[in-house]
Motif scaffolding. Structure first.
Motif, PDB file in Angstrom:
ATOM      1  N   GLU A 100       0.822  -1.210   0.000  1.00 46.46           N
ATOM      2  CA  GLU A 100       0.000   0.000   0.000  1.00 46.46           C
ATOM      3  C   GLU A 100       0.856   1.260   0.000  1.00 46.46           C
ATOM      4  O   GLU A 100       0.442   2.295  -0.525  1.00 46.46           O
ATOM      5  N   GLU A 154       1.519   2.029  -3.595  1.00 47.24           N
ATOM      6  CA  GLU A 154       0.272   2.498  -4.198  1.00 47.24           C
ATOM      7  C   GLU A 154       0.003   3.958  -3.841  1.00 47.24           C
ATOM      8  O   GLU A 154      -0.286   4.789  -4.713  1.00 47.24           O
ATOM      9  N   GLU A 155       0.122   4.282  -2.566  1.00 45.15           N
ATOM     10  CA  GLU A 155      -0.171   5.633  -2.096  1.00 45.15           C
ATOM     11  C   GLU A 155       0.884   6.641  -2.551  1.00 45.15           C
ATOM     12  O   GLU A 155       0.563   7.781  -2.896  1.00 45.15           O
ATOM     13  N   THR A 185      -2.388  -2.619  -5.313  1.00 46.12           N
ATOM     14  CA  THR A 185      -1.887  -3.853  -4.724  1.00 46.12           C
ATOM     15  C   THR A 185      -2.712  -5.020  -5.264  1.00 46.12           C
ATOM     16  O   THR A 185      -3.823  -4.837  -5.787  1.00 46.12           O
ATOM     17  N   HIS A 189      -6.147  -5.166  -3.627  1.00 49.55           N
ATOM     18  CA  HIS A 189      -7.096  -4.163  -4.120  1.00 49.55           C
ATOM     19  C   HIS A 189      -7.554  -4.482  -5.541  1.00 49.55           C
ATOM     20  O   HIS A 189      -8.726  -4.266  -5.884  1.00 49.55           O
TER      21      HIS A 189
END
Length: 235
Positions: free
Chosen positions: A168, A171-172, A200, A203
């Motif tokens: 994550e 991703e962020e 991810t 997700h």
């Protein structure tokens, strides 16, 4: 294989080194790199082979989203030269190259935004996409997955090969850099640009499952790509 910590350190360094670079419009980005594109993408040779092997044996007509110059289709047509393919891509020069390579194949080229293209209902034996959907946010991707689910015939498959975020944090981080660059350049909301904002695996699978797919298998990192096989299960 690199540890997550090493990978994230290298990613942050790369983002810092490229912080002054501007985002490029998607079609223009690929047109400029057309001559070297296939050599660059050849690192996913194993994944292209896997794609061809995963198609259902009775597959007659498929939809390829973001087909580019058709590297995955090279392998699919080696297996079955009669499979009919409709390829949707924003870049006309990529489609022209595909048509030049395969003038004799049953191929329909569509130069269009696949978020807007009408896939139809219960039409395709399979939908495929390779290294294309990691450029988009979850909400539009979920709407796209719903379209894919509806356009597939019963018990058909969506085969997705893509760049998957390791965690994550990745991703962020990529999403925040992407949004900052768009804001700095005042890029209109409806303009597609080339920048990676992968999800991810959890997700990505979640979006597919939310619209009704059963994720049957995940093939991780055959050559630093991840392949998901999602089936439209019979109800």
């Amino acid at each position: 294989m690199k540890s997550k910590e090493t990978y994230m350190q290298e990613l942050k360094k790369w983002l810092q080194n490229t912080s002054d670079s501007s985002l490029e419009e998607m079609s223009s980005f690929f047109t400029k790199r057309l001559d070297d594109y296939e050599e660059h993408m050849s690192v996913w040779e194993k994944s292209y082979q896997i794609f061809a092997g995963l198609l259902p044996s009775n597959c007659q007509e498929i939809l390829d989203l973001g087909c580019g110059s058709g590297l995955e289709l090279d392998k699919i047509w080696q297996r079955d030269p009669d499979i009919k393919v409709t390829g949707v891509d924003l870049c006309q020069s990529m489609l022209d190259k595909l048509l030049e390579k395969h003038p004799d194949k049953p191929f329909t080229a569509v130069c269009q935004d696949y978020f807007q293209y009408d896939f139809g209902i219960d039409r395709w034996d399979a939908v495929i996409s390779f290294e294309s959907l990691h450029h988009f946010f979850p909400d539009p991707k979920k709407e796209l997955y719903q379209k894919i689910f509806q356009c597939l015939k019963g018990d058909s498959v969506f085969i997705l090969g893509d760049y998957i975020a390791c965690c994550e944090d990745e991703e962020e981080l990529l999403r925040s850099v992407y949004l900052k660059k768009r804001e700095q350049s005042a890029i209109p909301e409806n303009c597609f640009v080339h920048f990676d904002i992968p999800l991810t695996l959890a997700h990505e699978k979640g979006l597919l499952q939310d619209v009704g797919f059963v994720v049957e298998n995940v093939i991780e990192n055959p050559d630093n790509a991840t392949i998901l096989i999602a089936r439209k299960a019979l109800r």
